[in-house]
Each structure stands twice: as structure tokens, then as C-alpha cells.
Design a protein around this motif. Sequence first.
Motif, PDB file in Angstrom:
ATOM      1  N   SER A   1      49.771  12.743 -22.957  1.00 17.32           N
ATOM      2  CA  SER A   1      49.346  14.137 -23.077  1.00 17.32           C
ATOM      3  C   SER A   1      50.016  14.815 -24.265  1.00 17.32           C
ATOM      4  N   THR A   2      51.305  14.529 -24.479  1.00 20.22           N
ATOM      5  CA  THR A   2      52.007  15.106 -25.630  1.00 20.22           C
ATOM      6  C   THR A   2      51.428  14.582 -26.936  1.00 20.22           C
ATOM      7  N   ARG A   3      51.139  13.292 -26.964  1.00 21.65           N
ATOM      8  CA  ARG A   3      50.573  12.697 -28.172  1.00 21.65           C
ATOM      9  C   ARG A   3      49.206  13.318 -28.485  1.00 21.65           C
ATOM     10  N   GLN A   4      48.357  13.457 -27.466  1.00 24.16           N
ATOM     11  CA  GLN A   4      47.033  14.009 -27.694  1.00 24.16           C
ATOM     12  C   GLN A   4      47.118  15.474 -28.122  1.00 24.16           C
ATOM     13  N   ALA A   5      48.071  16.207 -27.541  1.00 24.37           N
ATOM     14  CA  ALA A   5      48.257  17.609 -27.934  1.00 24.37           C
ATOM     15  C   ALA A   5      48.654  17.708 -29.404  1.00 24.37           C
ATOM     16  N   ALA A   6      49.499  16.778 -29.857  1.00 22.03           N
ATOM     17  CA  ALA A   6      49.902  16.774 -31.271  1.00 22.03           C
ATOM     18  C   ALA A   6      48.722  16.457 -32.174  1.00 22.03           C
ATOM     19  N   TYR A   7      47.886  15.510 -31.752  1.00 21.48           N
ATOM     20  CA  TYR A   7      46.700  15.168 -32.545  1.00 21.48           C
ATOM     21  C   TYR A   7      45.730  16.344 -32.589  1.00 21.48           C
ATOM     22  N   ASN A   8      45.552  17.019 -31.448  1.00 23.57           N
ATOM     23  CA  ASN A   8      44.654  18.174 -31.415  1.00 23.57           C
ATOM     24  C   ASN A   8      45.179  19.302 -32.301  1.00 23.57           C
ATOM     25  N   LYS A   9      46.493  19.502 -32.275  1.00 25.68           N
ATOM     26  CA  LYS A   9      47.089  20.528 -33.128  1.00 25.68           C
ATOM     27  C   LYS A   9      46.851  20.202 -34.602  1.00 25.68           C
ATOM     28  N   ALA A  10      47.055  18.940 -34.977  1.00 22.72           N
ATOM     29  CA  ALA A  10      46.826  18.532 -36.359  1.00 22.72           C
ATOM     30  C   ALA A  10      45.380  18.789 -36.759  1.00 22.72           C
ATOM     31  N   ALA A  11      44.441  18.429 -35.878  1.00 20.36           N
ATOM     32  CA  ALA A  11      43.020  18.647 -36.178  1.00 20.36           C
ATOM     33  C   ALA A  11      42.717  20.131 -36.296  1.00 20.36           C
ATOM     34  N   GLY A  12      43.297  20.939 -35.400  1.00 20.11           N
ATOM     35  CA  GLY A  12      43.076  22.380 -35.474  1.00 20.11           C
ATOM     36  C   GLY A  12      43.619  22.983 -36.753  1.00 20.11           C
TER      37      GLY A  12
END
Length: 591
Positions: free
Chosen positions: A364-375
Motif C-alpha cells: 500500500s505504501t509503495r502504490q501510494a508513492a507511485y500514485n503520488k509520483a503520477a499525480g
Amino acid sequence: MAIVVALSCISMQAQDRVTIAPLQPERGTTVTITYDPAKAGATIPAGAKAVTLVFSYSNLYDVAYRVPMQQQGAVWTTSFKLARYATFATFYLQSGEAIDKPAADRHYELAVYDGQRTVRDGHLYKGYSLSAQMGKAPNLSERQAAQYKEELALYPDNYEAKLRLLTYEMNKANGADKEKVRQQALKVIADKFNSAPTVAGNMNKVTMGYLIIGENSRLDSIRKVVREKYPDTELGRELYTSYIAKEKDTAEQIQLFEKELKKEKAANAKSFIEMHERLFNIYAARKDGPKALLHARKIAVDDENPYRPLTLKEIAQTLLDNELALDTARAYAERTLALSNQFPVGVIRYFPETGYIYPYVDDSTRQAAYNKAAGNVQSMLGLIALKQNRLTDANGHMEAAMQKSTDKETLDNVGTLYRQTGNTAKLQQLESLREQQMLTKVKTQRISRPAPSLAAFVDLKGQPVPESTWKNKVVIIDFWATWCVPCMQEMPYIQKLYDKYKDNPNVQFMIVNSGARNTLADAQGWFGNKKYSFPVYYTNDPAVGDKFKFTVIPATYVIDPSGNIQFANIGFEGPDVEMKLRLQIDMLLKP
């Protein structure tokens, strides 16, 4: 003898309730840790709902520092594979408030073996771990020295263990004996340097050696030796690049960098990347698009570097900020977006002997970081489109960005679009979202501890501040200093908050110096007394930081009417500090 027997009994009891299998685990093997709460000495009840293994010291970077254990009948277990670099770890077991340790000053140990002996650095790391186990115990340094000796008995050439032991001996010695040990330590470092003077990893150990023995001033001189004696090596060029970057005149920097770049060839191109990066930033700031792009192309070439996506993003952001080559900025941003699922997450370590070491990160932390990068990148593309008057694309990117993330950077970029396009309704929605997110964050930061006495504060006339000033009120205390730049940056936001609450009899602002380096005369003569209207106070208590528990300023505390600190805000957080403090104050004003 009685003490030895007692320690032995404690150890046997602890081993009885905590077992590690295999007994001498090696790298690449799976280790299983089992806890039996029914055994003698166990402090976690047999009926516990959960047990967590907590690492207090560990170089098992790919294992979480808190590992939930699984219940199997009456015992709790967990298993994980030891990585190729695993060396040593200590841990304790926790269930709610209950903690199980072998003794008050000891934690359980996980040593890694190579055959019948611990791997290199095992005892060195055990020595390091003792501070986490023993705190500031008076015999800490002696216990650590014993571990360094154990390490050297197994690995006589362990450079770091030698220096740690010599430093211990140096601290115990006096006069001529102290100098004799110091010279031994300096020889160890000199021998290390001479063994591979142009290898970056070796240089890191040399500089670390000087830090260990407390001779930090030698770092610049040893770097100068490499820079001047080995200028055409990768390390020499890296140090020369940093040396040139200290030159204040950017024209002089350009001349020196361009001269050095004449030596660039395919075989040594990697050693010039930092020079290209610095020239890219200089030319971008000078609005020289062609030259900036020339050097940008030389920067992000290492596909194996986990920070490559960040490098690409920084290039795109620099071009956008300087309004240069926006089509190229968009291309870099699009390349970055394609790599959003490769952004670095957590602390990625690099050692010459192991390469890159990636940390444990839950899904979940990894996906949140990826989503933040994309945003972040989608919103950057939105700003690029805005600069190019492609408003439909700009709005599309912003919508996509907010679908991915609503972090500060993304929302700041979205807010810029709405402000510049006059979209008041969207801007209001955005501010509402920001406030809701901040409120959620603030609720998690609430603490409750008695505030130190404020009786030592005086006003700018040197008169004691009466207790009625703060008693039964919400008090905002902001510690500052005249020399503190972040403090000065925060002051306009403190003034806005003061203006909002100055007529509320239940709120008191107290802007106070930090108790060090400033005199009452400094506070009286501060230019801000004419610029700002909030009340300024003074304290000469040098321990005020210890009492309030801050080492960095500005430090802003919000105290409830009962005299308890409910919020501690350390450091300047930018414009968000105004909203954050407002929400904290309003929360404490509610009945």
C-alpha cells in the motif's frame, strides 16, 4: 561469580521462550523466530491477540522493522530470508503495552554466520546495537569496546573496528599516551587511503575514519589531495566538480567546466554527468535553451540508477520553471510519467560491495508513492499545457492528476491553474479539500503533556509576565531568534493568525526568543517590533529548549486552557503553517 550465574540464568530463560532456527543462520537461508509466552520469564500473556517483532537495530534492510508474528497453536512465529548482505540485528517482542526482552538492558540477537563464525562486521554491528539496548549506561563504551575486540579476533584487518577500538582507547588515555594512540589511528586511516586512493568507496571509508576519531577538519585536505593528484580519475573529477561549484561567479564555473569537458570520451562519460547537471542548471537559469538542452541530454543516461525517474522529473521541472523549451519539457515529463511505477520508495542504500539495496516497503505504501509520483507529473504536464495556452489539455491533466493523488505538490500545481484561469469555484473546492486533509493530519498529531512553567518570561520592558496573561487560555508560543531565517519567514503567517484571534479573550499569543544567543536588547531592537503587532516576550533560560523539547526553531506550541501542550510544530512548514495552526487553535477552543 554470582553476577555471571545470574546473567546465564536470564539468557537461558530468554532462549527458552524465544528460539531462532537454524541456530547459526547463514545468508541466503530462511530464518524462523518462535516465541512461546507460556515459558518462564515471558511478559506477554498467553492470551495476547497479536505479537509484533520489533527490530531495535538491524541491517536487514529488506525486512520491515516491525514484523507481525503469526500464531500457531500456543506459540507465535515469523520467518524471513536473510539477504546477501545480512549481518546482525537485535529485536524485542511487543503486544500492546507489554514488551518482552531478555533483560532490562538487553534485546534478543540475530547474528548471521559463515560456517561456524559470525560474518564480517557482526561483532562491530553488535557493538553499535548496544546503545539501543543500554541507553546511556555508564559501562556502554566498555561493552562496545569488548565487541570491537571480538571482531578483530575474527577479522584482524577490520578497518572500522580498529578505529572504533583506538578511539575508545584514545578517550581513556591522557597526555603522551593519548597522542600515541592518535598517531596509531592516523596511520590506520593513511594506510586505508593509500590502498586505493582513487576508489570512491575507499574514500568514503577514509573520510568516515576521520569522523570516527573526531578530526573532521582533515576531510577537505584529503579530498584536495585526490583532486590535485588524481584529476583524471572518476573520483578526482567528482571532487573537482564540487570544488568548481563553490565558485560564486557562474561565468567562471562555466569556463572551468567547459575546459574540463574537453576530456570527455565515451569511456569516461559517467564521470562527467555531474558537470553536465550543473551546467544545465546554470544555462537554464540564464534562459539559454539550446545550451541547457545540450547538457540535459547528458544527465539521465544511467538506466540502472533507481533515481533516474527523479532526475528526469527535475529536468522537466527546471525547464518549466524557467519557461524554456516547453515541448522538450513536456517530453521529459511524459518519459517520467511512463516511469511513475519505478520511482524510488523508502531509503535506497548503495555500497560498492553490494550495489543498490532496496528497503522493505509494504504494497500500500509503495502504490501510494507511485500514485503520488503520477499525480505530481500529471499536474506538471498540466502547467506546461497552461504555459502553452492548451487549456483543454491543462484541465485534462489536472483532473487526471487528482485522480492519482491529492498531495501538496499536486494540489499546489492544480491551484496554480485555477488561479491563473480565474476558476473561482474549483479553487474554493480545492481549498476545502486542503483544509479537510490538514484537519485529518492535525487530529493525528495531537499530544497531551504538561507545559513547562511560563513564569520566567518577561515582556520587552523586562517586567515579569503576570500569570493572568496565559491562565485558562489557549496559548500559542512561538520560539524564535533574530538570526533564524526560517523564523523570519514564518512571522507573516503568525501575524495573520494573530490578527484573526487578537480580539478573542480566550486566545493568547506569546512570541518568545529561544533562550540562546539573543539578549533582551536584541529582542527590543528587533525590526519586527515595528513591522508586526503580535506580543513579543523574552526569556534568558538556556534550558527552555530542553523543557519544551525542541532543538530546531521556529518551534510553535499550542497549549490548552488546562496548561497541557496539545500540539508541537517544529520547523517552518511554509504557507501551510497558517492553516495548520488555525485548525489546532479552533480545535482547542471547541467546548
